[in-house]
Design a protein around this motif. Structure first.
Motif, PDB file in Angstrom:
ATOM      1  N   ALA A 177       0.829  -1.214   0.000  1.00 49.01           N
ATOM      2  CA  ALA A 177       0.000   0.000   0.000  1.00 49.01           C
ATOM      3  C   ALA A 177       0.868   1.272   0.000  1.00 49.01           C
ATOM      4  CB  ALA A 177      -0.926   0.000   1.218  1.00 49.01           C
ATOM      5  N   GLY A 178       2.189   1.093   0.019  1.00 49.32           N
ATOM      6  CA  GLY A 178       3.102   2.241  -0.021  1.00 49.32           C
ATOM      7  C   GLY A 178       3.224   2.959   1.312  1.00 49.32           C
ATOM      8  N   LEU A 179       2.969   2.226   2.411  1.00 49.79           N
ATOM      9  CA  LEU A 179       2.932   2.871   3.721  1.00 49.79           C
ATOM     10  C   LEU A 179       4.019   2.367   4.675  1.00 49.79           C
ATOM     11  CD1 LEU A 179      -0.951   2.750   4.076  1.00 49.79           C
ATOM     12  CD2 LEU A 179       0.424   4.848   3.894  1.00 49.79           C
ATOM     13  N   ALA A 180       4.985   1.604   4.127  1.00 46.63           N
ATOM     14  CA  ALA A 180       5.995   0.997   4.995  1.00 46.63           C
ATOM     15  C   ALA A 180       6.810   2.049   5.750  1.00 46.63           C
ATOM     16  CB  ALA A 180       6.921   0.106   4.172  1.00 46.63           C
ATOM     17  N   ASP A 181       6.966   3.230   5.160  1.00 45.92           N
ATOM     18  CA  ASP A 181       7.772   4.277   5.807  1.00 45.92           C
ATOM     19  C   ASP A 181       7.069   4.884   7.024  1.00 45.92           C
ATOM     20  OD1 ASP A 181       5.785   5.326   4.146  1.00 45.92           O
ATOM     21  OD2 ASP A 181       6.902   7.177   3.771  1.00 45.92           O
ATOM     22  N   ARG A 182       5.772   4.715   7.106  1.00 52.14           N
ATOM     23  CA  ARG A 182       4.996   5.348   8.178  1.00 52.14           C
ATOM     24  C   ARG A 182       4.535   4.381   9.246  1.00 52.14           C
ATOM     25  NH1 ARG A 182       1.676   9.259   4.123  1.00 52.14           N
ATOM     26  NH2 ARG A 182       3.470   8.803   2.823  1.00 52.14           N
ATOM     27  N   VAL A 183       4.562   3.078   8.933  1.00 52.68           N
ATOM     28  CA  VAL A 183       3.910   2.083   9.802  1.00 52.68           C
ATOM     29  C   VAL A 183       4.929   1.093  10.343  1.00 52.68           C
ATOM     30  CG1 VAL A 183       2.184   0.237   9.915  1.00 52.68           C
ATOM     31  CG2 VAL A 183       1.740   2.275   8.523  1.00 52.68           C
ATOM     32  N   GLU A 184       4.849   0.845  11.639  1.00 53.95           N
ATOM     33  CA  GLU A 184       5.658  -0.181  12.279  1.00 53.95           C
ATOM     34  C   GLU A 184       4.722  -1.229  12.877  1.00 53.95           C
ATOM     35  OE1 GLU A 184       8.713  -0.706  16.062  1.00 53.95           O
ATOM     36  OE2 GLU A 184       8.022   1.302  15.531  1.00 53.95           O
ATOM     37  N   VAL A 185       4.951  -2.500  12.520  1.00 54.48           N
ATOM     38  CA  VAL A 185       4.185  -3.602  13.109  1.00 54.48           C
ATOM     39  C   VAL A 185       5.060  -4.224  14.187  1.00 54.48           C
ATOM     40  CG1 VAL A 185       2.960  -5.771  12.685  1.00 54.48           C
ATOM     41  CG2 VAL A 185       3.087  -4.047  10.862  1.00 54.48           C
ATOM     42  N   ARG A 186       4.611  -4.209  15.429  1.00 56.04           N
ATOM     43  CA  ARG A 186       5.374  -4.847  16.513  1.00 56.04           C
ATOM     44  C   ARG A 186       4.695  -6.135  16.922  1.00 56.04           C
ATOM     45  NH1 ARG A 186       8.483  -0.914  20.674  1.00 56.04           N
ATOM     46  NH2 ARG A 186       8.975   0.707  19.153  1.00 56.04           N
ATOM     47  N   VAL A 187       5.484  -7.207  17.001  1.00 54.22           N
ATOM     48  CA  VAL A 187       4.941  -8.534  17.286  1.00 54.22           C
ATOM     49  C   VAL A 187       5.085  -8.858  18.764  1.00 54.22           C
ATOM     50  CG1 VAL A 187       4.988 -10.967  16.650  1.00 54.22           C
ATOM     51  CG2 VAL A 187       5.694  -9.253  14.994  1.00 54.22           C
ATOM     52  N   GLY A 188       3.989  -9.309  19.361  1.00 54.22           N
ATOM     53  CA  GLY A 188       4.013  -9.744  20.755  1.00 54.22           C
ATOM     54  C   GLY A 188       2.681  -9.461  21.413  1.00 54.22           C
ATOM     55  N   ALA A 189       2.595  -9.834  22.681  1.00 53.44           N
ATOM     56  CA  ALA A 189       1.376  -9.557  23.447  1.00 53.44           C
ATOM     57  C   ALA A 189       1.321  -8.052  23.713  1.00 53.44           C
ATOM     58  CB  ALA A 189       1.396 -10.333  24.747  1.00 53.44           C
ATOM     59  N   ALA A 190       0.195  -7.461  23.392  1.00 51.20           N
ATOM     60  CA  ALA A 190       0.081  -6.003  23.520  1.00 51.20           C
ATOM     61  C   ALA A 190       0.408  -5.532  24.935  1.00 51.20           C
ATOM     62  CB  ALA A 190      -1.325  -5.562  23.125  1.00 51.20           C
ATOM     63  N   LEU A 191       0.032  -6.337  25.940  1.00 55.19           N
ATOM     64  CA  LEU A 191       0.288  -5.895  27.322  1.00 55.19           C
ATOM     65  C   LEU A 191       1.780  -5.910  27.651  1.00 55.19           C
ATOM     66  CD1 LEU A 191      -2.705  -7.324  29.388  1.00 55.19           C
ATOM     67  CD2 LEU A 191      -2.187  -4.930  28.817  1.00 55.19           C
ATOM     68  N   GLU A 192       2.590  -6.579  26.807  1.00 50.94           N
ATOM     69  CA  GLU A 192       4.043  -6.500  26.993  1.00 50.94           C
ATOM     70  C   GLU A 192       4.638  -5.348  26.188  1.00 50.94           C
ATOM     71  OE1 GLU A 192       5.848 -10.371  26.428  1.00 50.94           O
ATOM     72  OE2 GLU A 192       4.410 -11.214  27.859  1.00 50.94           O
ATOM     73  N   ILE A 193       4.053  -5.053  25.051  1.00 51.39           N
ATOM     74  CA  ILE A 193       4.618  -4.000  24.187  1.00 51.39           C
ATOM     75  C   ILE A 193       4.216  -2.603  24.678  1.00 51.39           C
ATOM     76  CG2 ILE A 193       4.832  -3.155  21.816  1.00 51.39           C
ATOM     77  CD1 ILE A 193       3.991  -5.938  20.868  1.00 51.39           C
ATOM     78  N   LEU A 194       3.031  -2.467  25.227  1.00 53.44           N
ATOM     79  CA  LEU A 194       2.566  -1.134  25.648  1.00 53.44           C
ATOM     80  C   LEU A 194       3.497  -0.497  26.685  1.00 53.44           C
ATOM     81  CD1 LEU A 194      -1.227  -1.982  25.562  1.00 53.44           C
ATOM     82  CD2 LEU A 194      -0.125  -0.188  24.197  1.00 53.44           C
ATOM     83  N   PRO A 195       3.958  -1.251  27.715  1.00 54.68           N
ATOM     84  CA  PRO A 195       4.928  -0.641  28.637  1.00 54.68           C
ATOM     85  C   PRO A 195       6.231  -0.249  27.942  1.00 54.68           C
ATOM     86  CG  PRO A 195       4.092  -2.734  29.503  1.00 54.68           C
ATOM     87  CD  PRO A 195       3.553  -2.587  28.116  1.00 54.68           C
ATOM     88  N   GLN A 196       6.633  -1.038  26.925  1.00 58.62           N
ATOM     89  CA  GLN A 196       7.854  -0.677  26.163  1.00 58.62           C
ATOM     90  C   GLN A 196       7.657   0.664  25.463  1.00 58.62           C
ATOM     91  OE1 GLN A 196       8.699  -3.807  23.324  1.00 58.62           O
ATOM     92  NE2 GLN A 196       8.793  -5.379  24.924  1.00 58.62           N
ATOM     93  N   LEU A 197       6.480   0.834  24.840  1.00 58.17           N
ATOM     94  CA  LEU A 197       6.207   2.104  24.140  1.00 58.17           C
ATOM     95  C   LEU A 197       6.262   3.262  25.132  1.00 58.17           C
ATOM     96  CD1 LEU A 197       3.232   1.083  21.788  1.00 58.17           C
ATOM     97  CD2 LEU A 197       5.648   1.337  21.172  1.00 58.17           C
ATOM     98  N   ALA A 198       5.742   3.029  26.339  1.00 57.26           N
ATOM     99  CA  ALA A 198       5.767   4.081  27.366  1.00 57.26           C
ATOM    100  C   ALA A 198       7.211   4.407  27.743  1.00 57.26           C
ATOM    101  CB  ALA A 198       4.970   3.637  28.592  1.00 57.26           C
ATOM    102  N   ARG A 199       8.043   3.355  27.933  1.00 56.91           N
ATOM    103  CA  ARG A 199       9.452   3.577  28.289  1.00 56.91           C
ATOM    104  C   ARG A 199      10.184   4.323  27.191  1.00 56.91           C
ATOM    105  NH1 ARG A 199       9.128  -1.548  30.637  1.00 56.91           N
ATOM    106  NH2 ARG A 199       9.926  -2.603  28.806  1.00 56.91           N
ATOM    107  N   GLU A 200       9.853   3.999  25.935  1.00 54.57           N
ATOM    108  CA  GLU A 200      10.500   4.669  24.791  1.00 54.57           C
ATOM    109  C   GLU A 200       9.957   6.070  24.558  1.00 54.57           C
ATOM    110  OE1 GLU A 200       9.945   2.225  21.297  1.00 54.57           O
ATOM    111  OE2 GLU A 200      10.468   0.439  22.447  1.00 54.57           O
ATOM    112  N   ARG A 201       8.965   6.463  25.313  1.00 52.67           N
ATOM    113  CA  ARG A 201       8.259   7.747  25.111  1.00 52.67           C
ATOM    114  C   ARG A 201       7.838   7.891  23.648  1.00 52.67           C
ATOM    115  NH1 ARG A 201       8.478   9.898  29.791  1.00 52.67           N
ATOM    116  NH2 ARG A 201      10.258   9.591  31.150  1.00 52.67           N
ATOM    117  N   TYR A 202       7.263   6.816  23.105  1.00 46.06           N
ATOM    118  CA  TYR A 202       6.842   6.760  21.701  1.00 46.06           C
ATOM    119  C   TYR A 202       5.676   7.719  21.440  1.00 46.06           C
ATOM    120  CZ  TYR A 202       6.548   4.252  17.242  1.00 46.06           C
ATOM    121  OH  TYR A 202       6.569   3.903  15.930  1.00 46.06           O
ATOM    122  N   GLY A 203       4.807   7.875  22.441  1.00 49.15           N
ATOM    123  CA  GLY A 203       3.621   8.734  22.292  1.00 49.15           C
ATOM    124  C   GLY A 203       3.959  10.195  22.460  1.00 49.15           C
ATOM    125  N   PRO A 204       3.018  11.060  22.750  1.00 48.22           N
ATOM    126  CA  PRO A 204       1.613  10.708  22.913  1.00 48.22           C
ATOM    127  C   PRO A 204       0.941  10.430  21.561  1.00 48.22           C
ATOM    128  CG  PRO A 204       1.914  13.077  23.205  1.00 48.22           C
ATOM    129  CD  PRO A 204       3.278  12.485  23.039  1.00 48.22           C
TER     130      PRO A 204
END
Ligand code: SAH
Ligand code: DHB
Ligand code: MG
Length: 221
Positions: free
Chosen positions: A105-132
């Protein structure tokens, strides 16, 4: 009213208002070819997600539950060129098919797919300050919807939107003895009711996906 009428009306709405998109059609076909369940949002629902992201002017989007990347592509198409979407998926096969669909779809530059249980990845995103994140779409295992909502809130800013799919489940949401997935919806409603930082509503839907509904919440403080 029968489910047949809902389906025909959905087709009518989609024919009138949702332009055909070969990348979205190909994403569904690739998911089906890989044996994945057809539990993606409907085209008119995908477009609603996209319109919400555009109305919000979203630059950062979080999705929980990727499947073949169908809703992902709808949402990512709302992003500006420097926008980012991260989508969380437990099943490696789903993530692999989604990555290929997103690239096509030409969106690889904008989209990251992270594999794993969401409840394990969400704290990682918080630690990385990926948001808001300006918009979060919650559409994974329904049992964890309240936990996902809590994390979405933590990763949001004032004005951020949180959308949760499948919260009505054929009406099972009002049955206190319903299955664990509908119990997940009830826990989510109880959490939102007690949460002063969000203003939320829910809307029942019928259509090609049967009788269900979604939550729309805005972070207000
Ligand atoms: N949003 C997609 C549909 C998602 S279906 C669309 O509309 O196109 C739900 C997805 O959530 C499935 O792919 C499933 O593998 C994934 N999932 C289930 N449990 C999960 C978990 N704990 N963490 C992350 N993803 C999960
Ligand atoms: C299911 C999951 C979904 O996200 C959906 O939109 C419809 C059905 C399911 O797990 O059955
Ligand atoms: Mg869903």
């Amino acid at each position: 009213m029968t489910e047949m009428v809902w389906t025909e009306v959905d087709h009518y709405i989609t024919e009138q208002l949702v332009r055909p998109d070969p990348a979205l059609d190909a994403a569904l076909a690739a998911g089906a070819a890989a044996g994945m369940p057809a539990i993606n949002v409907a085209p008119n629902q995908g477009k609603l997600l996209q319109l919400l992201a555009m109305a919000r002017g979203a630059r950062r989007i979080l999705e929980i539950g990727t499947l073949a990347g169908y809703s992902t592509i709808w949402l990512a198409r709302a992003l500006p060129e420097d926008g980012r979407l991260v989508t969380l998926e437990y099943q490696p096969l789903h993530a692999q098919v989604a990555r290929s669909n997103i690239a096509a779809a030409g969106l690889a530059d904008r989209v990251e797919v992270r594999v794993g249980a969401a409840l394990e990845i969400l704290p990682q995103l918080a630690r990385e300050r990926y948001g808001p994140f300006d918009l979060t779409f919650i559409d994974a295992d329904k049992e964890h919807n309240a936990d996902y909502f809590r994390w979405a809130l933590q990763l949001s800013g004032v004005g951020s939107l949180i959308v949760v799919d499948n919260v009505v489940r054929n009406g099972a949401v009002i049955d206190p003895r319903s299955d664990s997935r509908a119990q997940g919806s009830r826990k989510l409603f109880e959490l939102m009711a007690a949460e002063s930082r969000v203003s939320a509503t829910a809307v029942q839907t019928v259509g090609t996906k049967g009788y269900d509904g979604f939550v729309l919440a805005m972070v207000t403080s």
